[in-house]
Design a protein around this motif. Structure first.
Motif, PDB file in Angstrom:
ATOM      1  N   ARG A 542      29.663   4.906  38.166  1.00 31.43           N
ATOM      2  CA  ARG A 542      29.593   6.058  37.267  1.00 31.43           C
ATOM      3  C   ARG A 542      30.288   7.274  37.883  1.00 31.43           C
ATOM      4  O   ARG A 542      30.993   7.991  37.175  1.00 31.43           O
ATOM      5  CB  ARG A 542      28.144   6.404  36.946  1.00 31.43           C
ATOM      6  N   HIS A 624      26.593   7.577  30.681  1.00 34.50           N
ATOM      7  CA  HIS A 624      25.460   8.450  30.990  1.00 34.50           C
ATOM      8  C   HIS A 624      24.205   7.848  30.384  1.00 34.50           C
ATOM      9  O   HIS A 624      24.192   7.413  29.233  1.00 34.50           O
ATOM     10  CB  HIS A 624      25.718   9.852  30.453  1.00 34.50           C
ATOM     11  N   GLU A 629      21.996  13.994  29.068  1.00 34.85           N
ATOM     12  CA  GLU A 629      23.133  13.942  29.989  1.00 34.85           C
ATOM     13  C   GLU A 629      24.434  13.740  29.227  1.00 34.85           C
ATOM     14  O   GLU A 629      25.465  14.351  29.553  1.00 34.85           O
ATOM     15  CB  GLU A 629      22.924  12.810  30.994  1.00 34.85           C
ATOM     16  N   ASN A 633      27.558  16.582  29.209  1.00 34.43           N
ATOM     17  CA  ASN A 633      28.898  16.233  29.697  1.00 34.43           C
ATOM     18  C   ASN A 633      29.936  16.315  28.589  1.00 34.43           C
ATOM     19  O   ASN A 633      31.069  16.765  28.828  1.00 34.43           O
ATOM     20  CB  ASN A 633      28.872  14.816  30.290  1.00 34.43           C
TER      21      ASN A 633
END
Length: 945
Positions: A542, A624, A629, A633
């Protein structure tokens, strides 16, 4: 084509076979002993029976027949829906019982019994095999004389038989369709095992048949989940709260009628004493006598949505959990809570205001254009849509109200420039300089450009003064302080709203993985918080993907810069033939700049849409885990790109254009073309033109999209569904399904935040920007209100205690605005050169224009000419230039420190949470504990209210 006809013929034969076989088993006799006519029974049944089917209706049973026709027939009849007529006495008793049990509040948002409220609706579509048939042409109901091969059924809670899921026609199911049917059955069985009550409706369309699964959560289930989700229960409520609007407090202090206020029917309580919901404390809670209406429709849909999100339909370790993933996989077409009835009111005007449903209240007192000067009914918005949407409209309304002071000051600054333009010494000297200052060509002499006289730009010199005079400098300082003060007071207002709506303690925590994450996660790991095995994704991979995403954003930023360079070249190329034209040479730069701004606007809109889709895919690829999250982002990526996309061109004009041109005999070139200079009126005029076209043009395009695009989406949705019944008689779940799915608040926030950047970062060059923003926002509030109330499906009312990550973005823009305005005044405006010239040479500004011009070096041009720069005859920078540079840098440092210092002082003086509010919050918590401990102590009621 032949195969299709054969299949259709087989389907028709199958229908005819089943119908005739059932009719051949004899006619049913009524109570008088006379044989009833099948056609008569059919007509009566068509009138009495609802065209929809549900899981609790005993009149419908499923029939599964064997092979059709001859023994060698290969087609199997699957899932045939046959209407079976009950005995007349049974039907009469049931209709009589239904009339007795009908609840007066059954307005379409309840189950058929009129008592159980529809909390949520699940929808799935099926291909219609008979698109020309209307559902008014159902087969005649008959009573079979011999037992039919029914499928296994189960008892419903209200008695009668509970049939399995139905299908619309006799057709062959593919393995994929069978899998979806099994998943739906498993999912609904899991919901029923948790206590969810289900009722089904069937609607036939011209292209697809639609099944609506209506869900109801009984009070014990709601209470158990409310306690688990941390709901807060109302103990005592106060009908009226202190005025939150400064204008309302002003009118009240002056004892004047408030023209912005309006009386809202069914206005919810403003402030409540609350405590964490506990079933054991139900006796002390407000509204405990009516369990079915204790939870609002927003709270009920939030609980049911949480149940749907946590219900498994397969292997939890593979992420086979929740309605969101079922929607992604196409098992269900849509899921949504119902609107509270229709939004249109009685045109006769005789409708009682107290009987308006919440949707009608919002439409009549909020979404109408005639209500634009009125306060928004934020408590009603919160009660209907939840705190997250209510906070958006609260911020938008607060921001719009705070735009009034800078709009008024900006208009006054502009009027001051109009009144004093004739007194400006610099523009007067330019207009009276006929023949004194032959200016150097604005393109190469070899390309046919010639000298021009300075007096030709008299009009543009006066226009430049409108945006570049001492008033604009003061306005830039004013807006810098205004932006900081606005954010500080918004924090205070947000804290009051959070207390009023009881979301102070709401945390943005989410432990459930996203459906896309669960679907694509390659491994299983134990969640350290819950201890449950769930889909996982390696952190190392990630991090690499996030770094790749950052590089991708940087690549897109470079692409924007490439487009800016292309627009620069476009302006240069377009201006060359215009300079060669005798009639248009004086307008050459204006035409090139305006056309370039329009091209830039088109590129901005196109690149913005293109990048938003790429950013969504990129953020999904980064894997994510939670929705929070993912949203944070995605917001960062889109904002970073849109920031460069929108502001790159104004930044170039404000701080870079005309500073890397060179001088006669030593010009700098780009791709063989001479670098472009500022227009005759200066870069500030061109910056004003660019800001006007981009900001106002983008607002006009966005508003046009918000007006037209929902209508196009609604037309396409209606065309895709196209129910066969009369639209005026459509049920609420059908009407809501034909609405457009709500896209959320991301685009709304992004549009307003970018607008905030325009009116703060470049306000020194465009003092009318706050006025255009104010006019746009007045329209924007009503457009968004109409979209949420009338044009889109109702969303789940999520909780929030502020506007989230957008507040940090606004704080970033405020800090950038202070720095930007400091450099704009120092390096782009003529304010400091005039001040320094007055100090060193002449307070009356005599000879200022001549002082700002330099003569070309000998032999550099065919004839001597002038150009704008502080250089001597050899092309070297003069001493005045270096003194001016020091003054400019000193002004930037002093301006920045002064504004930021005052901002810190404002931050210290104006706390985010007012002291009175902090004390009230502590007092409410104390009283809530006391009342729960001693519920019979009624003195507490007076203290709380």
């Amino acid at each position: 084509m032949r195969l299709k006809c054969i299949k259709q013929r087989r389907h028709n034969l199958a229908r005819l076979f089943v119908r005739r076989r059932l009719e051949s088993r004899g006619n049913h006799k009524d109570d008088s002993g006379q044989t009833s006519n099948p056609s008569t029974n059919s007509a009566q049944s068509a009138e009495e029976q609802s065209p929809s089917t549900d899981l609790f209706d005993g009149n419908l049973e499923r029939v599964t027949s064997g092979r059709l026709g001859r023994a060698d027939h290969k087609d199997v009849v699957q899932d045939t829906c046959v209407v079976v007529e009950p005995p007349p006495e049974t039907k009469d008793e049931r209709s009589k019982e239904s009339k007795q049990n009908k609840h007066p509040k059954a307005l379409g948002t309840y189950f058929r019994d009129g008592r159980r409220k529809i909390d949520y609706v699940l929808v799935h579509e099926e291909v219609s095999l008979a698109p020309s048939r209307s559902r008014s042409h159902n087969p005649a109901p008959v009573q079979p004389s011999t037992p039919l091969p029914f499928r296994q059924e189960e008892k419903s809670p209200q008695g009668g038989m509970l049939p399995m899921l139905l299908t619309s026609a006799i057709h062959h199911s593919t393995p994929k369709q069978n899998r979806k049917m099994d998943i739906r059955k498993t999912f609904l069985d899991k919901l029923k095992s948790q206590g969810i009550e289900i009722e089904e409706e069937f609607t036939e369309g011209k292209r697809t048949n639609v099944r609506f699964i209506k869900l109801h959560a009984p009070f014990p289930l709601l209470a158990r989940w409310a306690e688990e989700l941390g709901f807060r229960a109302r103990i005592l409520c106060q009908a009226k709260a202190d005025e939150d609007n400064w204008s309302a407090r002003l009118f009240k202090s002056l004892r004047l009628p408030n023209c912005f206020a309006q009386e809202i029917p069914c206005d919810p309580p403003k402030v409540c004493c609350t405590y964490p919901f506990r079933q054991s404390k139900m006796a002390t809670l407000l509204g405990n006598l009516d369990c079915e209406s204790y939870f609002t429709s927003t709270e009920r849909s939030r609980i049911v949505n949480e149940i749907l999100a946590r219900t498994t339909y397969g292997d939890r370790r593979k992420g086979e959990v929740g309605i969101e993933r079922l929607l992604k996989e196409g098992v269900y077409t849509a899921s949504y809570p119902l609107h509270e009835g229709c939004y249109e009111q009685d045109n006769s005007g005789n409708q009682d205001r107290g009987k308006l449903n919440p949707r009608q209240v919002l439409h009549g007192y909020w979404a109408r254009w005639s209500k634009w000067p009125k306060y928004q009914p934020l408590d009603n918005v919160r009660e209907y849509f939840g705190e997250k949407i209510a906070f958006y409209f609260a911020w938008l309304g607060f921001y719009t109200g705070w735009l009034i002071p800078p709009s008024i000051v900006g208009v006054l600054i502009f009027i001051y420039g109009l009144l004093t333009v004739e007194e400006d010494p610099a523009s007067t000297q330019v207009c009276h300089s006929q023949g004194k200052f032959p200016m150097c060509p604005l393109c190469e002499e070899s390309q046919g450009c010639h000298q021009w006289d300075l007096s030709d730009v008299c009009t543009y010199s006066k226009l430049s003064y409108l945006f570049d005079h001492p008033g604009t400098v003061a306005f830039a300082i004013f807006v810098s302080f205004w932006a900081v003060t606005f954010l500080e007071y918004w924090k205070r207002y947000s804290a009051r709203l959070a207390h009023r709506w009881d979301v102070v303690d709401v945390e943005r925590e989410e432990i459930r993985p996203r459906p896309e994450f669960a679907l694509k996660a390659p491994s299983i790991a134990t969640n350290p918080v819950t201890g449950i095995a769930e889909p996982a994704f390696p952190h190392s991979i990630r991090r690499k993907r996030i770094m790749a995403g950052v590089c991708f954003v940087f690549l897109m930023v470079c692409m924007v810069i490439i487009f800016i360079v292309a627009i620069i070249i476009y302006r240069i190329v377009v201006s060359i033939p215009l300079f060669q034209h005798e009639t248009l040479k004086s307008q050459a730069q204006v035409i090139a700049n305006l056309s370039g701004a329009v091209v830039n606007l088109v590129l901005i809109m196109a690149l913005g849409r293109f990048y938003e889709k790429l950013a969504y895919k990129l953020t999904t690829w980064e894997m994510h885990r939670t929705q929070i999250e993912f949203e944070d982002n995605l917001t960062f990526k889109v904002f970073a790109f849109q920031f460069v996309n929108l502001y790159a061109s104004p930044f170039y004009i404000a701080f870079f254009k005309g500073r890397f041109v060179g001088y006669p005999g030593n010009y700098l070139h780009i791709f063989g073309l001479r670098n472009e200079e500022c227009s005759a009126g200066g870069c500030l005029v061109e910056l004003s033109q660019q800001l006007f076209i981009i900001m106002v043009g983008k607002q006009v395009i966005n508003n046009a999209q918000e007006i037209l695009w929902p209508k196009v989406q609604a037309w396409w949705q209606n065309r895709k569904v196209d129910f066969t019944q009369n639209k005026d008689k459509s049920k609420p779940w059908e009407a809501d399904f034909q609405l457009v799915e709500n896209a959320g608040l991301f685009q709304e926030y992004l549009e307003m935040v970018m607008q905030f950047g325009f009116i703060t970062i470049f306000v020194a060059a465009f003092p009318l920007a706050p006025l255009f923003a104010l006019l746009n926002n007045i329209v924007e509030i009503r457009l968004d209100a109409q979209k949420f109330v009338c044009n889109t499906r109702r969303t789940v009312g999520h909780q929030a205690k502020n506007i989230g990550i957008w507040l940090r973005i606004l704080e970033f823009l405020v800090h950038l605005a202070v720095i930007s305005n400091a450099f704009l005044i120092s390096f782009t405006s003529e304010f400091l050169p005039k001040i320094l010239y007055q100090y060193e040479h002449s307070w009356s500004m005599d000879g200022y224009v001549n002082f700002t011009l330099a003569i070309s070096p000998k032999g550099a041009m065919a004839e001597p000419c002038y150009y704008r720069s502080y250089r001597d005859e050899d092309g070297k920078l003069s001493a005045f230039y270096w003194k001016l540079l020091v003054v400019r840098l000193a002004f930037v440092v002093i301006f920045e420190h002064f504004v930021f210092g005052v901002c810190r002082l404002i931050d210290a003086i104006v706390p985010d949470v007012p002291k009175t509010l902090a004390n009230k919050m502590k007092r409410d918590r104390y009283l809530a504990k006391q009342i729960l401990q001693d519920p019979d102590h009624h003195i507490r009621i007076a203290e709380c209210t």
